[in-house]
Design an enzyme around this catalytic site. Structure first.
Site, short mmCIF file in Angstrom:
data_model
loop_
_atom_site.label_atom_id
_atom_site.label_comp_id
_atom_site.label_asym_id
_atom_site.label_seq_id
_atom_site.Cartn_x
_atom_site.Cartn_y
_atom_site.Cartn_z
CD GLU A 1 0.16 10.77 32.34
OE1 GLU A 1 -0.28 10.21 31.29
OE2 GLU A 1 -0.59 11.38 33.14
CD1 TRP A 2 6.33 8.69 29.80
CD2 TRP A 2 8.24 7.55 29.53
NE1 TRP A 2 7.28 9.58 29.37
CE2 TRP A 2 8.47 8.91 29.21
CE3 TRP A 2 9.30 6.67 29.45
CZ2 TRP A 2 9.72 9.38 28.80
CZ3 TRP A 2 10.56 7.14 29.06
CH2 TRP A 2 10.75 8.48 28.73
CG ASN A 3 3.55 2.07 33.36
OD1 ASN A 3 3.45 2.24 34.57
ND2 ASN A 3 4.60 1.47 32.82
CD GLU B 1 11.33 -3.24 34.19
OE1 GLU B 1 11.95 -4.33 34.25
OE2 GLU B 1 10.09 -3.15 34.19
NE ARG B 2 16.53 -6.58 29.12
CZ ARG B 2 16.17 -7.36 28.08
NH1 ARG B 2 14.95 -7.87 28.05
NH2 ARG B 2 17.02 -7.59 27.10
NE ARG C 1 9.12 2.73 36.40
CZ ARG C 1 10.34 2.98 35.92
NH1 ARG C 1 10.87 4.19 36.07
NH2 ARG C 1 11.03 2.05 35.28
CG HIS D 1 5.89 1.00 39.11
ND1 HIS D 1 5.09 1.64 38.19
CD2 HIS D 1 6.81 0.31 38.39
CE1 HIS D 1 5.51 1.36 36.97
NE2 HIS D 1 6.55 0.55 37.06
N GLY D 2 2.69 1.79 40.87
CA GLY D 2 1.51 2.36 40.24
C GLY D 2 1.81 2.84 38.82
CE1 TYR E 1 13.76 -4.02 27.76
CE2 TYR E 1 13.14 -2.71 29.68
CZ TYR E 1 13.02 -3.86 28.92
OH TYR E 1 12.16 -4.86 29.33
#
Length: 215
Positions: free
Chosen positions: A15-17, A88-89, A64, A11-12, A91
């Site tokens: 903000e958290w990335n 995604e995994r 996302r 994904h693009g 967490y």
């Protein structure tokens, strides 16, 4: 032999990335940078450089990934199938935490080692369980779409697992290269569930300015 081809896209950016926060199953939207990356991906998919006849599009159901798929592949006129199996995994209690803080905690003998395949994660998935989920998801798609070409939108952790399965690399081995936002990764799975890597980490569609934001 029937061989299913996968073009797997991260994904693009969110903000958290950019802030190195752990997202997992939290449904964080694309940032303006991520939207622009998806638009650049759309330009690439519509160019002569991408001449693959895509038969189906599948995405993680998290926003996302789904929005990246909608922006970049909407021109193909194919239904966009959302799958929670491609998330995604998870967490668990660590989602939303800062990666740097978690790394520092682990370096000082505390916290969780997310690279330990058997490490339990409170309210989340161990790496072993996550890998099993992703492997089963792609192998099910390979059976469902035997001999077809699929465009799949998902997450960095998912691409890491696909890379390991296609290369025959263990879960606890170091990966030398980062997985960048909207990178394109090409692999195949045959009817006997054999994985093969074809091309990995393609980012030529991104403008230099966008690369500066993610490298």
């Amino acid at each position: 032999m029937n061989i299913t081809q996968f073009w797997l896209v991260r994904h693009g950016e969110t903000e958290w990335n950019a802030n190195r926060r752990l997202q997992g199953w939290l449904d964080i939207p694309l940032s303006p940078v991520g939207i622009r990356q998806a638009e650049q991906l759309a330009d690439y998919f519509q160019s002569p450089d991408f001449d693959v006849p895509i038969d189906a599009i599948v995405s993680s159901d998290l926003n996302r990934a789904f929005e990246t798929a909608r922006i970049s592949a909407g021109h193909l006129g194919l239904p966009l199938h959302a799958s929670p199996d491609l998330r995604e995994r998870c967490y668990g209690i660590y989602e939303g935490r800062d990666w740097a803080m978690l790394d520092e905690l682990r370096a000082n003998g505390g916290g969780v080692d997310f690279r330990n395949p058997q490490q339990a994660v409170e309210k989340g998935e161990s790496l072993h369980d996550f890998s099993a989920r992703i492997g089963e998801a792609f192998e099910a798609l390979a059976q469902q779409y035997q001999g077809k070409s699929l465009l799949v939108f998902s997450h960095g952790g998912v691409i890491d697992i696909a890379w390991r399965k296609a290369r025959g690399i263990s879960l606890d081995a170091a990966r030398p290269d980062p997985i960048l936002n909207t990178s394109i990764n090409h692999f195949s799975i045959d009817e006997d569930k054999n994985w093969a890597m074809i091309d990995w980490g393609r980012i030529g569609h991104l403008e230099t300015s966008a690369l500066d934001d993610v490298l």
